[in-house]
Design an enzyme around this catalytic site. Sequence first.
Site, PDB file in Angstrom:
ATOM      1  N   ASP A  45       6.024  21.292  -4.350  1.00  0.00           N
ATOM      2  CA  ASP A  45       5.910  22.586  -5.006  1.00  0.00           C
ATOM      3  C   ASP A  45       4.845  22.575  -6.105  1.00  0.00           C
ATOM      4  OD1 ASP A  45       6.374  25.224  -5.706  1.00  0.00           O
ATOM      5  OD2 ASP A  45       8.051  24.742  -7.047  1.00  0.00           O
ATOM      6  N   ASP A 103       7.300  19.688   5.850  1.00  0.00           N
ATOM      7  CA  ASP A 103       7.956  20.984   5.627  1.00  0.00           C
ATOM      8  C   ASP A 103       7.619  21.855   6.832  1.00  0.00           C
ATOM      9  OD1 ASP A 103       8.872  23.446   4.867  1.00  0.00           O
ATOM     10  OD2 ASP A 103       7.672  23.598   3.034  1.00  0.00           O
ATOM     11  N   GLU A 148       2.228  20.492  -0.311  1.00  0.00           N
ATOM     12  CA  GLU A 148       1.951  21.333  -1.482  1.00  0.00           C
ATOM     13  C   GLU A 148       1.460  20.519  -2.673  1.00  0.00           C
ATOM     14  OE1 GLU A 148       4.378  24.586  -2.895  1.00  0.00           O
ATOM     15  OE2 GLU A 148       4.829  25.214  -0.847  1.00  0.00           O
TER      16      GLU A 148
END
Length: 329
Positions: free
Chosen positions: A92, A235, A122
């Site tokens: 994130d 992911d 990310e």
Amino acid sequence: SSGINAEWPLRPGTQITRTHYAPPPFEILEGETSEGTVVVLVPRVMPRPQATSRDNPQGSSHGANTTTPQPKSNKRKREESFTLKVMSWNVDGLSQSGISLRFCAVVSNIINLCPHVVFLQEVVSDHKSYLEESLGRNYKICWGQASSSYFNVVLVEKDADFDYHSCNVIPFPITSMGRHLIHVTCQRGQRVFHFLTSHLESMKEHALERQYQIKKVFKRMAHQDPYDVVIFGGDTNLRESDHVLKPDTITDAWCAGGCDPANQYTWDTTINKNLSVTFNSRMRFDRIYYRQASGLNMTSFNVIGKEKLISCDLYPSDHWGIVATFDIQ
């Protein structure tokens, strides 16, 4: 907090005013410079912790050995069989809230859990120098499509007797989000290993592109030599409504681990409030898949990253990380 910058390493002349909690082997210092307040991420220990931590993927990092090990003069003796630990985590990097403190905690988990291979999604450009400084000594770092605002990374442990061959970055041709696949090839003894990661297209309305992307991943996995070890982690953003036909030769690690409900959801807004969303959602976005091969057996699957950072009242990411271990004969 507002007006506080994060920097690495510690600037000479910084006057330390506060010490914050961080998972060992790090501490987080807040200090004053001539330019204002800074948050400094300070590693207590950069080299590997005690090897026993490999055997406890869910174990607390508290009480970790803080004595700096001496560099090893020789690699471990190659064995006919060994245990392979693989980690995957969407970190994130797009959320600016507590970003430096959170990424420090991600790196701390990597150092404490000692995975042989790490898949990160990310990651942002601000993370690059910190990754190289904190993990470059022990890991070969393979960068994804770094021209994007965020990208994927694969780390392969240098002391795991892997002979690094190549790193290929394959952009998905019709992605609207800069998504790509990393394919790293290594060899250990006579056996070739393929480590792949990706961050597939996000959001429910992009289901068709996401399904196309995972099919491309499965196809690439299936087409490797039958004796090779092929592992994907990332992911996937897959939902129950996504219709994906998985080849019979490819196994979902969570399913192979018994479909434990405690390790099912990796994006869970009923617990994780990092993004301050107003709805409750539980998704199994993050997955590890492996292609069945002779002598390859998965032995455990666990979710990690559920320790909240007291200093910023956030978890390391809005996603939980996942760790799978394999016995390889």
